[in-house]
Design a protein around this motif. Structure first.
Motif: not given
Length: 110
Positions: A44-62
């Motif tokens: 879900d979007i909340k988890t995508i935010r967590l993944i992006c923060k952990a990996l240091g990338v933007s959601a656009d990239t992911l």
């Protein structure tokens, strides 16, 4: 695999994290995370935010909305109220002209 699952795996591997490490970091089970990488499910979007923060990338990239993971928002040096300094000293108008010339040449060479 889906486009998202491929991008997720590539991004995770590019920072040298295992599936287990990322799953623990974002607070999901390994099987849940693995399903995302295999393309069986998506977070879900909340988890995508967590993944992006952990990996240091933007959601656009992911989400593969950009091909450049280091793309940043453009700033017009002449009109945007940006404070530039180097070594604690403000950049002079003369230096700004040099910076603009370098950036222009770089853009033309892309």
């Amino acid at each position: 695999m889906t486009e998202f699952s491929e991008r997720l795996k590539q991004t995770r591997e590019s920072v040298g994290w295992s599936k287990t490490k990322l799953a623990k970091h974002i607070g999901v089970s390994l099987s849940t995370y693995a399903n995302w990488e295999y393309g069986f499910a998506e977070p879900d979007i909340k988890t995508i935010r967590l993944i992006c923060k952990a990996l240091g990338v933007s959601a656009d990239t992911l989400l593969n909305l950009t091909s450049n993971p280091h793309k940043v928002e453009q700033v017009d040096l002449k009109t945007d109220p940006v404070v530039l300094s180097y070594g604690g000293n403000p950049v002079s108008d003369e230096d700004m002209e040099i910076i603009e010339a370098i950036l222009k040449r770089h853009k033309e060479n892309e």
